[in-house]
Design a protein around this motif. Structure first.
Motif, PDB file in Angstrom:
ATOM      1  N   ARG A  45       0.844  -1.212   0.000  1.00 24.44           N
ATOM      2  CA  ARG A  45       0.000   0.000   0.000  1.00 24.44           C
ATOM      3  C   ARG A  45       0.874   1.255   0.000  1.00 24.44           C
ATOM      4  NH1 ARG A  45      -3.142  -3.177   3.528  1.00 24.44           N
ATOM      5  NH2 ARG A  45      -2.267  -2.170   5.375  1.00 24.44           N
ATOM      6  N   ALA A  46       1.980   1.206   0.766  1.00 24.88           N
ATOM      7  CA  ALA A  46       2.903   2.333   0.782  1.00 24.88           C
ATOM      8  C   ALA A  46       3.497   2.558  -0.605  1.00 24.88           C
ATOM      9  CB  ALA A  46       4.011   2.087   1.799  1.00 24.88           C
ATOM     10  N   LEU A  47       3.809   1.465  -1.307  1.00 24.40           N
ATOM     11  CA  LEU A  47       4.341   1.581  -2.656  1.00 24.40           C
ATOM     12  C   LEU A  47       3.300   2.172  -3.601  1.00 24.40           C
ATOM     13  CD1 LEU A  47       6.522   1.087  -4.752  1.00 24.40           C
ATOM     14  CD2 LEU A  47       5.700  -1.273  -4.971  1.00 24.40           C
ATOM     15  N   ALA A  48       2.047   1.740  -3.425  1.00 24.16           N
ATOM     16  CA  ALA A  48       0.972   2.292  -4.259  1.00 24.16           C
ATOM     17  C   ALA A  48       0.842   3.799  -4.038  1.00 24.16           C
ATOM     18  CB  ALA A  48      -0.344   1.593  -3.945  1.00 24.16           C
ATOM     19  N   ASN A  49       0.908   4.230  -2.776  1.00 22.53           N
ATOM     20  CA  ASN A  49       0.846   5.664  -2.478  1.00 22.53           C
ATOM     21  C   ASN A  49       2.045   6.398  -3.076  1.00 22.53           C
ATOM     22  OD1 ASN A  49      -1.535   5.391  -1.011  1.00 22.53           O
ATOM     23  ND2 ASN A  49      -0.464   5.062   0.925  1.00 22.53           N
ATOM     24  N   GLN A  50       3.212   5.763  -3.000  1.00 18.67           N
ATOM     25  CA  GLN A  50       4.420   6.382  -3.541  1.00 18.67           C
ATOM     26  C   GLN A  50       4.311   6.538  -5.057  1.00 18.67           C
ATOM     27  OE1 GLN A  50       6.717   7.572  -1.641  1.00 18.67           O
ATOM     28  NE2 GLN A  50       8.265   8.149  -3.170  1.00 18.67           N
ATOM     29  N   LEU A  51       3.793   5.524  -5.715  1.00 17.01           N
ATOM     30  CA  LEU A  51       3.605   5.615  -7.166  1.00 17.01           C
ATOM     31  C   LEU A  51       2.603   6.707  -7.527  1.00 17.01           C
ATOM     32  CD1 LEU A  51       3.527   1.800  -8.049  1.00 17.01           C
ATOM     33  CD2 LEU A  51       5.328   3.430  -8.628  1.00 17.01           C
ATOM     34  N   TYR A  52       1.565   6.833  -6.691  1.00 15.38           N
ATOM     35  CA  TYR A  52       0.578   7.896  -6.917  1.00 15.38           C
ATOM     36  C   TYR A  52       1.246   9.269  -6.789  1.00 15.38           C
ATOM     37  CZ  TYR A  52      -3.254  11.108  -5.887  1.00 15.38           C
ATOM     38  OH  TYR A  52      -4.112  12.186  -5.881  1.00 15.38           O
ATOM     39  N   ILE A  53       2.080   9.445  -5.734  1.00 13.56           N
ATOM     40  CA  ILE A  53       2.786  10.717  -5.539  1.00 13.56           C
ATOM     41  C   ILE A  53       3.714  10.990  -6.719  1.00 13.56           C
ATOM     42  CG2 ILE A  53       4.514  11.874  -4.107  1.00 13.56           C
ATOM     43  CD1 ILE A  53       3.304  10.383  -1.695  1.00 13.56           C
ATOM     44  N   GLU A  54       4.379   9.952  -7.179  1.00 14.73           N
ATOM     45  CA  GLU A  54       5.296  10.120  -8.313  1.00 14.73           C
ATOM     46  C   GLU A  54       4.540  10.562  -9.559  1.00 14.73           C
ATOM     47  OE1 GLU A  54       8.156   7.293 -11.051  1.00 14.73           O
ATOM     48  OE2 GLU A  54       8.015   6.854  -8.901  1.00 14.73           O
ATOM     49  N   LYS A  55       3.387   9.945  -9.789  1.00 15.27           N
ATOM     50  CA  LYS A  55       2.586  10.318 -10.961  1.00 15.27           C
ATOM     51  C   LYS A  55       2.053  11.751 -10.829  1.00 15.27           C
ATOM     52  CE  LYS A  55       1.104   5.638 -12.158  1.00 15.27           C
ATOM     53  NZ  LYS A  55       1.758   5.628 -13.483  1.00 15.27           N
ATOM     54  N   ARG A  56       1.642  12.130  -9.622  1.00 15.73           N
ATOM     55  CA  ARG A  56       1.174  13.501  -9.409  1.00 15.73           C
ATOM     56  C   ARG A  56       2.289  14.504  -9.665  1.00 15.73           C
ATOM     57  NH1 ARG A  56      -3.296  14.834  -6.393  1.00 15.73           N
ATOM     58  NH2 ARG A  56      -2.601  16.947  -6.942  1.00 15.73           N
ATOM     59  N   GLN A  57       3.488  14.165  -9.212  1.00 16.84           N
ATOM     60  CA  GLN A  57       4.623  15.051  -9.423  1.00 16.84           C
ATOM     61  C   GLN A  57       4.953  15.156 -10.915  1.00 16.84           C
ATOM     62  OE1 GLN A  57       5.726  16.685  -6.916  1.00 16.84           O
ATOM     63  NE2 GLN A  57       7.547  17.727  -7.738  1.00 16.84           N
ATOM     64  N   ALA A  58       4.891  14.017 -11.612  1.00 17.88           N
ATOM     65  CA  ALA A  58       5.141  14.038 -13.057  1.00 17.88           C
ATOM     66  C   ALA A  58       4.085  14.880 -13.773  1.00 17.88           C
ATOM     67  CB  ALA A  58       5.149  12.613 -13.605  1.00 17.88           C
ATOM     68  N   ALA A  59       2.832  14.772 -13.315  1.00 16.89           N
ATOM     69  CA  ALA A  59       1.767  15.580 -13.915  1.00 16.89           C
ATOM     70  C   ALA A  59       1.995  17.064 -13.653  1.00 16.89           C
ATOM     71  CB  ALA A  59       0.414  15.141 -13.362  1.00 16.89           C
ATOM     72  N   LEU A  60       2.470  17.391 -12.429  1.00 23.41           N
ATOM     73  CA  LEU A  60       2.757  18.788 -12.087  1.00 23.41           C
ATOM     74  C   LEU A  60       3.881  19.338 -12.961  1.00 23.41           C
ATOM     75  CD1 LEU A  60       2.151  21.164 -10.202  1.00 23.41           C
ATOM     76  CD2 LEU A  60       3.791  20.205  -8.569  1.00 23.41           C
ATOM     77  N   ILE A  61       4.882  18.531 -13.203  1.00 25.46           N
ATOM     78  CA  ILE A  61       5.996  18.947 -14.075  1.00 25.46           C
ATOM     79  C   ILE A  61       5.486  19.200 -15.496  1.00 25.46           C
ATOM     80  CG2 ILE A  61       8.092  18.112 -15.207  1.00 25.46           C
ATOM     81  CD1 ILE A  61       8.809  16.758 -12.552  1.00 25.46           C
ATOM     82  N   ALA A  62       4.658  18.266 -15.986  1.00 21.40           N
ATOM     83  CA  ALA A  62       4.118  18.443 -17.344  1.00 21.40           C
ATOM     84  C   ALA A  62       3.261  19.695 -17.433  1.00 21.40           C
ATOM     85  CB  ALA A  62       3.295  17.209 -17.719  1.00 21.40           C
ATOM     86  N   GLU A  63       2.474  19.934 -16.387  1.00 19.76           N
ATOM     87  CA  GLU A  63       1.626  21.133 -16.360  1.00 19.76           C
ATOM     88  C   GLU A  63       2.479  22.401 -16.349  1.00 19.76           C
ATOM     89  OE1 GLU A  63      -1.585  23.210 -13.314  1.00 19.76           O
ATOM     90  OE2 GLU A  63      -1.138  21.066 -13.159  1.00 19.76           O
ATOM     91  N   THR A  64       3.557  22.410 -15.554  1.00 18.57           N
ATOM     92  CA  THR A  64       4.447  23.570 -15.468  1.00 18.57           C
ATOM     93  C   THR A  64       5.163  23.804 -16.795  1.00 18.57           C
ATOM     94  OG1 THR A  64       4.789  23.125 -13.112  1.00 18.57           O
ATOM     95  CG2 THR A  64       6.354  24.598 -14.179  1.00 18.57           C
ATOM     96  N   GLU A  65       5.606  22.727 -17.433  1.00 16.47           N
ATOM     97  CA  GLU A  65       6.259  22.851 -18.737  1.00 16.47           C
ATOM     98  C   GLU A  65       5.303  23.441 -19.770  1.00 16.47           C
ATOM     99  OE1 GLU A  65       9.497  19.155 -18.525  1.00 16.47           O
ATOM    100  OE2 GLU A  65       7.497  18.839 -19.364  1.00 16.47           O
ATOM    101  N   ALA A  66       4.041  23.015 -19.679  1.00 21.52           N
ATOM    102  CA  ALA A  66       3.055  23.558 -20.621  1.00 21.52           C
ATOM    103  C   ALA A  66       2.857  25.060 -20.396  1.00 21.52           C
ATOM    104  CB  ALA A  66       1.739  22.819 -20.466  1.00 21.52           C
TER     105      ALA A  66
END
Length: 222
Positions: A45-66
């Motif tokens: 479950r901790a890994l699932a949460n970590q993957l979710y955080i990683e995906k959110r961070q990647a989405a934030l980076i993509a949004e900022t780049e846009a």
């Protein structure tokens, strides 16, 4: 990585050493495996949460780049249209988001490293889980054999001390009786013994002597 501390404690001691101190070893092992799997589930479950955080961070980076790309286009368009103030505002926001992007990218790299550590640890625990379940299967086989042999030995000892000796004694007595019966029957059923008694009847003494004298005379004449 504190979430795995309890997992480490659960299997710190050797399973075989623990078995020697437990009256019901399989139940103890089953309990440890259940606790191990609970901790493993927490780790997953901790890994699932970590993957979710990683995906959110990647989405934030993509949004900022846009946003940076959009502000860059706006600044260029403003320069073409000779709107210097608007160009400066666009460039200012672009620079602000570029700083954010650098921070987000650094955070994302750290998150990825943490995710990798979790993935590696979960992988190790899954291998351990498979190993523990395999060892549990082997222990179950050993326990079954040991229990069966123990019960068999107990039954054999009880049977030997209480039944085997008595059974042999009864069988020997029965065979002796049968042998005695057969001997008695043979004794009284023999034709020789029936026709030739081992004693002389006093009432037949004179007749016997007479017959004997005749036999002797016949023998002399011959």
């Amino acid at each position: 990585m504190g979430i795995f501390k309890r997992v480490k404690d659960l299997f710190l001691a050797e399973t075989n050493g623990l078995l020697d101190k437990c009256e019901q070893p399989l139940k103890m092992v089953d309990q440890y495996i259940r606790e191990f799997e609970l901790e493993l589930a927490k780790g997953q479950r901790a890994l699932a949460n970590q993957l979710y955080i990683e995906k959110r961070q990647a989405a934030l980076i993509a949004e900022t780049e846009a946003i940076i790309e959009k502000r860059d286009r706006q600044a260029k368009l403003a320069v073409k249209q000779d709107e210097e103030h608007i160009a400066k505002l666009a460039l200012q926001e672009k620079l602000m988001h570029e700083k954010k992007l650098a921070a987000y990218s650094a955070q994302h790299a750290t998150i990825q490293e943490q995710t990798k550590l979790l993935e590696d640890r979960i992988g190790q625990l899954l291998v351990q889980s498979e190993e523990y379940n395999h060892r549990r299967l082997l222990l179950a086989s050993r326990a079954n054999v040991a229990s069966s042999l123990k019960e068999l030995n107990q039954n054999v000892v009880s049977f030997q001390t209480e039944n085997v000796a008595k059974g042999f004694a009864r069988a020997e007595d029965r065979i002796l009786m049968i042998e005695a019966e057969m001997e008695a029957m043979a004794h009284f059923s023999s034709p020789v013994k029936r026709s030739a008694p081992q004693y002389l009847d006093p009432s037949l003494t004179a007749d016997i002597d007479k017959e004997l004298d005749e036999l002797k005379q016949q023998h002399t004449q011959e």
